[in-house]
Motif scaffolding. Sequence first.
Motif, PDB file in Angstrom:
ATOM      1  N   PHE A   2       6.217 -16.973 -27.452  1.00  0.00           N
ATOM      2  CA  PHE A   2       5.317 -16.810 -28.602  1.00  0.00           C
ATOM      3  C   PHE A   2       4.559 -17.888 -29.072  1.00  0.00           C
ATOM      4  O   PHE A   2       5.227 -18.941 -29.213  1.00  0.00           O
ATOM      5  CB  PHE A   2       5.775 -16.027 -29.818  1.00  0.00           C
ATOM      6  N   CYS A   3       3.272 -17.891 -29.040  1.00  0.00           N
ATOM      7  CA  CYS A   3       2.438 -18.965 -29.558  1.00  0.00           C
ATOM      8  C   CYS A   3       2.187 -18.602 -31.194  1.00  0.00           C
ATOM      9  O   CYS A   3       2.059 -17.422 -31.556  1.00  0.00           O
ATOM     10  CB  CYS A   3       1.020 -18.916 -28.910  1.00  0.00           C
ATOM     11  N   ALA A   4       2.226 -19.517 -31.852  1.00  0.00           N
ATOM     12  CA  ALA A   4       2.209 -19.258 -33.297  1.00  0.00           C
ATOM     13  C   ALA A   4       1.259 -20.529 -34.046  1.00  0.00           C
ATOM     14  O   ALA A   4       1.225 -21.724 -33.620  1.00  0.00           O
ATOM     15  CB  ALA A   4       3.384 -19.382 -34.012  1.00  0.00           C
ATOM     16  N   TYR A   5       0.215 -20.006 -34.979  1.00  0.00           N
ATOM     17  CA  TYR A   5      -0.473 -20.682 -35.741  1.00  0.00           C
ATOM     18  C   TYR A   5       0.063 -21.029 -37.262  1.00  0.00           C
ATOM     19  O   TYR A   5       0.388 -20.005 -37.791  1.00  0.00           O
ATOM     20  CB  TYR A   5      -1.870 -20.190 -35.818  1.00  0.00           C
ATOM     21  N   ARG A   6      -0.016 -22.281 -37.741  1.00  0.00           N
ATOM     22  CA  ARG A   6       0.209 -22.323 -39.132  1.00  0.00           C
ATOM     23  C   ARG A   6      -0.964 -23.157 -39.740  1.00  0.00           C
ATOM     24  O   ARG A   6      -1.059 -24.343 -39.376  1.00  0.00           O
ATOM     25  CB  ARG A   6       1.730 -23.002 -39.415  1.00  0.00           C
ATOM     26  N   SER A   7      -1.417 -22.578 -40.879  1.00  0.00           N
ATOM     27  CA  SER A   7      -2.314 -23.347 -41.813  1.00  0.00           C
ATOM     28  C   SER A   7      -1.713 -24.494 -42.243  1.00  0.00           C
ATOM     29  O   SER A   7      -0.554 -24.537 -42.726  1.00  0.00           O
ATOM     30  CB  SER A   7      -3.240 -22.344 -42.686  1.00  0.00           C
ATOM     31  N   SER A   8      -2.528 -25.362 -42.536  1.00  0.00           N
ATOM     32  CA  SER A   8      -2.160 -26.570 -43.520  1.00  0.00           C
ATOM     33  C   SER A   8      -2.925 -26.528 -44.872  1.00  0.00           C
ATOM     34  O   SER A   8      -2.710 -27.505 -45.706  1.00  0.00           O
ATOM     35  CB  SER A   8      -2.331 -28.003 -42.678  1.00  0.00           C
ATOM     36  N   GLU A   9      -3.828 -25.420 -45.300  1.00  0.00           N
ATOM     37  CA  GLU A   9      -4.249 -25.532 -46.232  1.00  0.00           C
ATOM     38  C   GLU A   9      -3.830 -24.382 -47.103  1.00  0.00           C
ATOM     39  O   GLU A   9      -3.147 -23.358 -46.718  1.00  0.00           O
ATOM     40  CB  GLU A   9      -5.932 -25.014 -45.905  1.00  0.00           C
ATOM     41  N   GLY A  10      -3.837 -24.415 -48.351  1.00  0.00           N
ATOM     42  CA  GLY A  10      -3.418 -23.203 -49.264  1.00  0.00           C
ATOM     43  C   GLY A  10      -1.730 -23.504 -49.361  1.00  0.00           C
ATOM     44  O   GLY A  10      -1.308 -24.248 -49.008  1.00  0.00           O
ATOM     45  N   GLY A  11      -1.336 -22.548 -49.964  1.00  0.00           N
ATOM     46  CA  GLY A  11       0.132 -22.616 -50.709  1.00  0.00           C
ATOM     47  C   GLY A  11       1.018 -21.940 -49.530  1.00  0.00           C
ATOM     48  O   GLY A  11       2.245 -22.270 -49.516  1.00  0.00           O
ATOM     49  N   SER A  12       0.690 -21.128 -48.528  1.00  0.00           N
ATOM     50  CA  SER A  12       1.516 -20.228 -47.878  1.00  0.00           C
ATOM     51  C   SER A  12       1.983 -21.121 -46.671  1.00  0.00           C
ATOM     52  O   SER A  12       0.937 -21.701 -45.966  1.00  0.00           O
ATOM     53  CB  SER A  12       1.049 -18.838 -47.407  1.00  0.00           C
ATOM     54  N   GLU A  13       2.997 -21.328 -46.120  1.00  0.00           N
ATOM     55  CA  GLU A  13       3.411 -21.766 -44.972  1.00  0.00           C
ATOM     56  C   GLU A  13       3.661 -20.790 -43.725  1.00  0.00           C
ATOM     57  O   GLU A  13       4.248 -21.127 -42.688  1.00  0.00           O
ATOM     58  CB  GLU A  13       4.372 -22.715 -44.857  1.00  0.00           C
ATOM     59  N   LYS A  14       3.098 -19.617 -43.816  1.00  0.00           N
ATOM     60  CA  LYS A  14       3.408 -18.656 -42.888  1.00  0.00           C
ATOM     61  C   LYS A  14       2.809 -18.783 -41.721  1.00  0.00           C
ATOM     62  O   LYS A  14       1.947 -19.684 -41.324  1.00  0.00           O
ATOM     63  CB  LYS A  14       2.864 -17.081 -43.337  1.00  0.00           C
ATOM     64  N   LEU A  15       3.801 -18.291 -40.428  1.00  0.00           N
ATOM     65  CA  LEU A  15       3.345 -18.321 -39.101  1.00  0.00           C
ATOM     66  C   LEU A  15       2.542 -17.266 -38.722  1.00  0.00           C
ATOM     67  O   LEU A  15       2.768 -15.933 -39.267  1.00  0.00           O
ATOM     68  CB  LEU A  15       4.305 -18.642 -38.043  1.00  0.00           C
ATOM     69  N   VAL A  16       1.274 -17.363 -38.018  1.00  0.00           N
ATOM     70  CA  VAL A  16       0.796 -16.170 -37.239  1.00  0.00           C
ATOM     71  C   VAL A  16       1.085 -16.217 -35.799  1.00  0.00           C
ATOM     72  O   VAL A  16       0.845 -17.132 -35.110  1.00  0.00           O
ATOM     73  CB  VAL A  16      -0.790 -16.333 -37.854  1.00  0.00           C
ATOM     74  N   PHE A  17       1.523 -15.241 -35.386  1.00  0.00           N
ATOM     75  CA  PHE A  17       2.043 -15.237 -34.100  1.00  0.00           C
ATOM     76  C   PHE A  17       1.100 -14.311 -32.891  1.00  0.00           C
ATOM     77  O   PHE A  17       0.311 -13.379 -33.375  1.00  0.00           O
ATOM     78  CB  PHE A  17       3.627 -14.400 -34.018  1.00  0.00           C
ATOM     79  N   GLY A  18       0.971 -14.647 -31.646  1.00  0.00           N
ATOM     80  CA  GLY A  18       0.570 -13.808 -30.757  1.00  0.00           C
ATOM     81  C   GLY A  18       1.546 -12.618 -30.507  1.00  0.00           C
ATOM     82  O   GLY A  18       2.665 -12.656 -30.843  1.00  0.00           O
ATOM     83  N   LYS A  19       1.101 -12.060 -29.525  1.00  0.00           N
ATOM     84  CA  LYS A  19       2.012 -10.840 -28.941  1.00  0.00           C
ATOM     85  C   LYS A  19       2.964 -11.211 -27.984  1.00  0.00           C
ATOM     86  O   LYS A  19       3.930 -10.383 -27.828  1.00  0.00           O
ATOM     87  CB  LYS A  19       1.007  -9.665 -28.584  1.00  0.00           C
ATOM     88  N   GLY A  20       2.998 -12.383 -27.583  1.00  0.00           N
ATOM     89  CA  GLY A  20       3.798 -12.924 -26.743  1.00  0.00           C
ATOM     90  C   GLY A  20       3.726 -12.478 -25.230  1.00  0.00           C
ATOM     91  O   GLY A  20       2.874 -11.866 -24.815  1.00  0.00           O
ATOM     92  N   THR A  21       4.283 -13.404 -24.528  1.00  0.00           N
ATOM     93  CA  THR A  21       4.221 -13.402 -22.842  1.00  0.00           C
ATOM     94  C   THR A  21       5.844 -13.288 -22.580  1.00  0.00           C
ATOM     95  O   THR A  21       6.565 -14.198 -22.993  1.00  0.00           O
ATOM     96  CB  THR A  21       3.586 -14.559 -22.149  1.00  0.00           C
ATOM     97  N   LYS A  22       6.151 -12.309 -21.688  1.00  0.00           N
ATOM     98  CA  LYS A  22       7.348 -12.162 -21.082  1.00  0.00           C
ATOM     99  C   LYS A  22       7.592 -12.935 -19.695  1.00  0.00           C
ATOM    100  O   LYS A  22       6.740 -12.563 -18.866  1.00  0.00           O
ATOM    101  CB  LYS A  22       7.919 -10.925 -20.768  1.00  0.00           C
ATOM    102  N   LEU A  23       8.223 -14.067 -19.642  1.00  0.00           N
ATOM    103  CA  LEU A  23       8.294 -14.803 -18.524  1.00  0.00           C
ATOM    104  C   LEU A  23       9.697 -14.504 -17.706  1.00  0.00           C
ATOM    105  O   LEU A  23      10.850 -14.397 -18.203  1.00  0.00           O
ATOM    106  CB  LEU A  23       8.530 -16.533 -18.930  1.00  0.00           C
ATOM    107  N   THR A  24       9.342 -14.125 -16.481  1.00  0.00           N
ATOM    108  CA  THR A  24      10.637 -14.179 -15.668  1.00  0.00           C
ATOM    109  C   THR A  24      10.619 -15.179 -14.763  1.00  0.00           C
ATOM    110  O   THR A  24       9.640 -15.681 -14.168  1.00  0.00           O
ATOM    111  CB  THR A  24      10.143 -12.777 -14.777  1.00  0.00           C
ATOM    112  N   VAL A  25      11.842 -15.628 -14.488  1.00  0.00           N
ATOM    113  CA  VAL A  25      12.123 -16.651 -13.530  1.00  0.00           C
ATOM    114  C   VAL A  25      12.849 -16.094 -12.320  1.00  0.00           C
ATOM    115  O   VAL A  25      14.030 -15.713 -12.495  1.00  0.00           O
ATOM    116  CB  VAL A  25      12.739 -18.006 -14.026  1.00  0.00           C
ATOM    117  N   ASN A  26      12.301 -16.269 -11.033  1.00  0.00           N
ATOM    118  CA  ASN A  26      12.839 -15.763  -9.921  1.00  0.00           C
ATOM    119  C   ASN A  26      13.630 -16.833  -9.094  1.00  0.00           C
ATOM    120  O   ASN A  26      13.127 -18.016  -9.004  1.00  0.00           O
ATOM    121  CB  ASN A  26      11.944 -15.209  -9.088  1.00  0.00           C
ATOM    122  N   PRO A  27      14.833 -16.568  -8.793  1.00  0.00           N
ATOM    123  CA  PRO A  27      15.727 -17.445  -8.060  1.00  0.00           C
ATOM    124  C   PRO A  27      15.408 -17.700  -6.848  1.00  0.00           C
ATOM    125  O   PRO A  27      14.627 -16.784  -6.110  1.00  0.00           O
ATOM    126  CB  PRO A  27      17.224 -16.841  -8.060  1.00  0.00           C
TER     127      PRO A  27
END
Lengths: 116, 120
Positions: free
Chosen positions: A91-116
């Motif tokens: 998941f990629c996430a963004y956090r503002s440095s402005e304002g009082g909230s430190e919440k993270l805004v996330f993307g929907k995600g990427t499922k990574l598969t690693v093949n042997p």
Amino acid sequence: AQTVTQSQPEMSVQEAETVTLSCTYDTSESDYYLFWYKQPPSRQMILVIRQEAYKQQNATENRFSVNFQKAAKSFSLKISDSQLGDAAMYFCAYRSSEGGSEKLVFGKGTKLTVNP
Amino acid sequence: GAGVSQSPRYKVAKRGQDVALRCDPISGHVSLFWYQQALGQGPEFLTYFQNEAQLDKSGLPSDRFFAERPEGSVSTLKIQRTQQEDSAVYLCASSLRRQGLNSVIGQPQHFGDGTRLSIL
């Protein structure tokens, strides 16, 4: 409001190869933080890497590095020498440095598969 | 333990029941966050505490959701009159808080294992 977009729902890579996960975001702010988190099937979210927007140098953590393009609002994650243990949701996430909230805004995600 | 602890790990409730989810943050972490993660989605912000003060509750979906952190440590997320759409994983995170010259420095958030809530 800020938004984060991960355009790749799923990616796969061969063990020992390199893979790049994409992330773009939308913001009108000039200073902020960007994060990549990894979430294995066990569910605990683990921080992979952090980038501060005012720093031009791309962050690196061992096999993980980012390509931060501020003007393009792009923040991709490169995983080198992929290992089986890298398989997870990322998941990629963004956090503002402005304002009082430190919440993270996330993307929907990427499922990574690693093949042997 | 050294990490964020959440309980219960799994919770099954009937529609209309009230539930309470607990989060024990890392000792010394001032900031505490609750997120809701639907199946196959990224986490979505619910609410944020700085010590015992709830500074942002803009993500709470309805007045059925209530969170508290009375002593600035353990936090409880309560959902009243649960509905099926409340089914999700609820994640708690905590972080240090470092004040920079003009803004708060972006400290990484440390997450718990989450509580998987299923409403029947």
